[in-house]
Design a protein around this motif. Structure first.
Motif, short mmCIF file in Angstrom:
data_model
loop_
_atom_site.label_atom_id
_atom_site.label_comp_id
_atom_site.label_asym_id
_atom_site.label_seq_id
_atom_site.Cartn_x
_atom_site.Cartn_y
_atom_site.Cartn_z
N VAL A 213 -5.12 -11.22 2.29
CA VAL A 213 -4.83 -9.87 2.04
C VAL A 213 -4.18 -9.87 0.74
O VAL A 213 -3.24 -8.78 0.49
CB VAL A 213 -3.70 -8.94 3.04
CG1 VAL A 213 -4.38 -9.11 4.56
CG2 VAL A 213 -2.67 -10.19 3.03
N ILE A 214 -4.44 -10.56 -0.34
CA ILE A 214 -4.02 -10.48 -1.68
C ILE A 214 -4.11 -9.43 -2.35
O ILE A 214 -3.35 -8.76 -3.02
CB ILE A 214 -4.43 -11.73 -2.47
CG1 ILE A 214 -3.65 -12.07 -3.80
CG2 ILE A 214 -6.02 -11.92 -2.36
CD1 ILE A 214 -2.31 -12.08 -3.87
N ARG A 215 -5.62 -8.85 -2.16
CA ARG A 215 -5.93 -7.69 -2.70
C ARG A 215 -5.14 -6.34 -2.15
O ARG A 215 -4.88 -5.54 -2.85
CB ARG A 215 -7.38 -7.40 -2.78
CG ARG A 215 -8.30 -8.48 -3.54
CD ARG A 215 -9.77 -8.22 -3.44
NE ARG A 215 -10.29 -9.01 -4.39
CZ ARG A 215 -10.79 -10.12 -4.28
NH1 ARG A 215 -10.46 -10.90 -3.09
NH2 ARG A 215 -11.38 -10.77 -5.17
N GLU A 216 -4.83 -6.47 -0.82
CA GLU A 216 -4.02 -5.36 -0.24
C GLU A 216 -2.78 -5.25 -0.81
O GLU A 216 -2.12 -4.36 -0.98
CB GLU A 216 -4.22 -5.65 1.30
CG GLU A 216 -5.49 -5.26 1.99
CD GLU A 216 -5.94 -3.71 1.83
OE1 GLU A 216 -4.93 -2.95 1.66
OE2 GLU A 216 -7.00 -3.93 1.97
N THR A 217 -2.06 -6.44 -1.12
CA THR A 217 -0.80 -6.60 -1.78
C THR A 217 -0.73 -5.98 -3.00
O THR A 217 0.14 -5.26 -3.45
CB THR A 217 -0.24 -7.89 -1.59
OG1 THR A 217 -1.08 -8.90 -2.25
CG2 THR A 217 -0.05 -8.44 -0.16
N GLN A 218 -1.77 -6.30 -3.60
CA GLN A 218 -1.86 -5.79 -5.15
C GLN A 218 -2.14 -4.30 -5.06
O GLN A 218 -1.77 -3.62 -6.02
CB GLN A 218 -3.13 -6.45 -5.81
CG GLN A 218 -3.46 -5.81 -7.23
CD GLN A 218 -2.44 -6.86 -8.04
OE1 GLN A 218 -1.79 -7.62 -7.64
NE2 GLN A 218 -2.52 -6.54 -9.39
N ASN A 219 -2.97 -3.94 -4.02
CA ASN A 219 -3.14 -2.56 -4.16
C ASN A 219 -1.76 -1.85 -3.67
O ASN A 219 -1.49 -0.63 -4.38
CB ASN A 219 -4.09 -2.08 -3.05
CG ASN A 219 -5.46 -2.48 -3.51
OD1 ASN A 219 -5.69 -2.71 -4.70
ND2 ASN A 219 -6.42 -2.54 -2.56
N ASP A 220 -1.03 -2.40 -2.87
CA ASP A 220 0.16 -1.78 -2.46
C ASP A 220 1.38 -1.72 -3.62
O ASP A 220 2.05 -0.81 -3.79
CB ASP A 220 0.82 -2.78 -1.28
CG ASP A 220 2.21 -1.89 -0.69
OD1 ASP A 220 1.91 -0.88 0.13
OD2 ASP A 220 3.24 -2.20 -1.12
N ASN A 221 1.06 -2.69 -4.41
CA ASN A 221 1.98 -2.59 -5.46
C ASN A 221 1.59 -1.51 -6.52
O ASN A 221 2.37 -0.84 -7.37
CB ASN A 221 1.99 -4.05 -6.33
CG ASN A 221 2.67 -4.93 -5.53
OD1 ASN A 221 3.63 -4.89 -4.82
ND2 ASN A 221 2.42 -6.28 -5.94
N LEU A 222 0.27 -1.46 -6.67
CA LEU A 222 -0.22 -0.35 -7.54
C LEU A 222 -0.06 1.13 -7.17
O LEU A 222 0.41 1.86 -7.98
CB LEU A 222 -1.73 -0.53 -7.72
CG LEU A 222 -2.35 -1.77 -8.47
CD1 LEU A 222 -3.89 -1.60 -8.36
CD2 LEU A 222 -2.04 -1.53 -10.01
N MET A 223 0.00 1.29 -5.80
CA MET A 223 0.47 2.74 -5.25
C MET A 223 1.92 2.82 -5.56
O MET A 223 2.48 4.00 -5.80
CB MET A 223 0.27 2.67 -3.66
CG MET A 223 -1.30 2.59 -3.31
SD MET A 223 -1.73 2.95 -1.75
CE MET A 223 -1.56 4.63 -1.89
N ALA A 224 2.82 1.61 -5.43
CA ALA A 224 4.36 2.00 -5.99
C ALA A 224 4.42 2.17 -7.11
O ALA A 224 5.11 3.08 -7.61
CB ALA A 224 4.89 0.42 -5.43
#
Length: 450
Positions: A213-224
């Motif tokens: 889920v490394i990409r999901e965590t990256q996406n979550d940071n981008l949404m923040a």
């Protein structure tokens, strides 16, 4: 997550900055030995031996733990419950788990270091496993010593088949080396190796649940970051300002500077926008509500929680709270305990067994286990267990009253195998025929007898 990756000097390639998540994933795969040069994730140490490389992504994942609130919440939830029980010995009666007890041999796990507790030990164990996929411990002078996972390599040796040929690798030992220090070699029986999720490209090494889920965590940071930029931009979507063709570049520059100074940033939010003649403003894009921001972000959070084995309702994520009821929380709690935490406890007990000596060593009748009877998170499970014991006790009483031997009743109920029941041949008085076994009536008393 920005880092540097430098090729071999023979290639004379300059230092390359990793700026995208795809580049990071490619560099991570190469550093872990997943590239074409080392498909099995091994490095050669000396002729006939190899080593499963230590994961090199621990610093990056540690930074992710410190900066991503979803990852932090999931890891803390796992840590809070995983660190709650205590270690104990458990007897095995004919392979069936039985009595639990403690001895002084458990001191290493109860007081792993001065001032340390079992909870401190297990907290570090699960944290290492979550971030690096592995947790390594050894005993030194009565203390449990943590070995940082990215400084440990698993030394392997070729396994030879008796009829010829090679048959995989066996674990020869562990090599621990701190930067700038001499390496330390440890035999397998000297190391407690906790790796709950096996790495599919290695034989003994584990894998972090964060990797998929490394990409999901990256996406979550981008949404923040998107939310932050949205509010920094006066809590409005993007704006397009049109001016007349006659406006000179110098006048346009002055207008833009004045517009930015008065209408960007949180401190300028909700100010009235005044425009001169010839200027026109158009809203571009949608606001957070129009793009259904909460649903998009909630879906990513749920995928991260799913990889961690933590139901979203347990950590208070938005999608979990939408369906939050007492019943749903109870079901999620049981799923988290039975499907995630109990298997981790069982694995940890087996992993730390090499560091302690069980009483009656060699008999095979005692194993290192965990005692979760006083864990607050499992109180509802204790209530269910008490109800089950109540049903079993009534079953035992009924079978014994029916004439079965107590020993066979206990064996049948414990194993859930009714074929183990053995009858005594005796029946209760309610099943006896009047007058005895043959049904004859007792003789009448003689006349004149009282």
């Amino acid at each position: 997550m920005t880092s540097l990756w430098q090729r071999s000097r023979r290639d004379r390639a300059p230092v390359r900055s990793i700026t995208t998540i795809d580049e990071y994933a490619a560099a991570l795969q190469q550093s872990l030995g997943w590239g074409a040069t080392s498909l099995l994730g091994m490095t050669q140490t000396q002729p006939g031996q190899a080593a499963e490389k230590a994961p090199t992504d621990l610093p990056g994942y540690a930074q992710l733990f410190a900066t991503n609130p979803v990852v932090w919440a999931c890891m803390v939830a796992r840590m809070s419950v995983f660190s709650a029980p205590r270690f104990t010995w458990q007897r095995l009666n004919n392979g069936t788990p039985s009595q639990m007890f403690g001895t002084s041999e458990l001191t290493l796990l109860e007081k792993p270091w001065p001032g340390g507790t079992t909870q401190d030990l297990l907290s570090r164990v699960i944290q290492d496993a979550d971030l690096a996929g592995n947790s390594y411990w050894t005993a030194q002078r009565g203390e449990a010593v943590r070995m940082r996972p990215d400084w440990v390599q698993i030394v392997l040796e070729r396994r030879t088949h008796p009829h010829g040929g090679d048959l995989g690798w066996r674990r020869y030992g562990y090599l621990y080396q701190e930067p700038g220090c001499d390496p330390v070699f440890l035999w397998p029986e000297e190391v407690a190796h906790f790796a709950p999720v096996p790495d599919p490209l290695a034989t003994y090494r584990g894998m972090s649940w964060l990797t998929p889920v490394i990409r999901e965590t990256q996406n979550d940071n981008l949404m923040a970051a998107h939310k932050r930029k949205y509010f920094e931009n006066a809590a409005t979507p993007n704006l397009v300002v049109r001016l007349d063709k006659q406006v000179t570049p110098e006048a346009f520059g002055k207008f833009k500077a004045k517009m930015d100074a008065g209408h960007t940033g949180v401190e300028n939010a909700y100010k009235t926008l005044y425009l001169g003649g010839g200027a026109d403003v158009t809203v571009v894009g949608g606001d957070l509500r129009q793009m259904d921001f909460s649903s998009v972000q909630g879906a990513g959070e749920t995928r991260i929680a799913s990889a961690a084995g933590v139901p979203p309702i347990i950590v208070g994520l938005s999608e979990g709270l939408k369906a939050a009821t007492y019943s749903n929380y109870g079901q999620a709690r049981r799923r988290f305990a039975d499907g995630t935490i109990h298997p981790l406890w069982q694995n940890a007990a087996g992993s730390f067994a090499p560091l302690v000596t069980p009483p009656g060593s060699g008999s095979g009748a005692v194993r290192l286990w965990y005692d979760a009877r006083h864990v607050p998170f499992l109180r509802e499970d204790a209530k269910d267990a008490a109800e089950i014991q109540g049903v079993e006790s009534r079953t035992i009483r009924t079978l014994v009253d029916a004439g079965y031997t107590p020993e066979s009743v206990m064996a049948a109920v414990t194993a859930s195998d009714w074929s183990l029941l053995v009858h005594t041949g005796l029946f209760s008085v309610q099943l006896q025929k009047p007058g005895g076994a043959n049904g004859d009536l007792p003789p009448a008393p003689p006349e004149g007898s009282p």
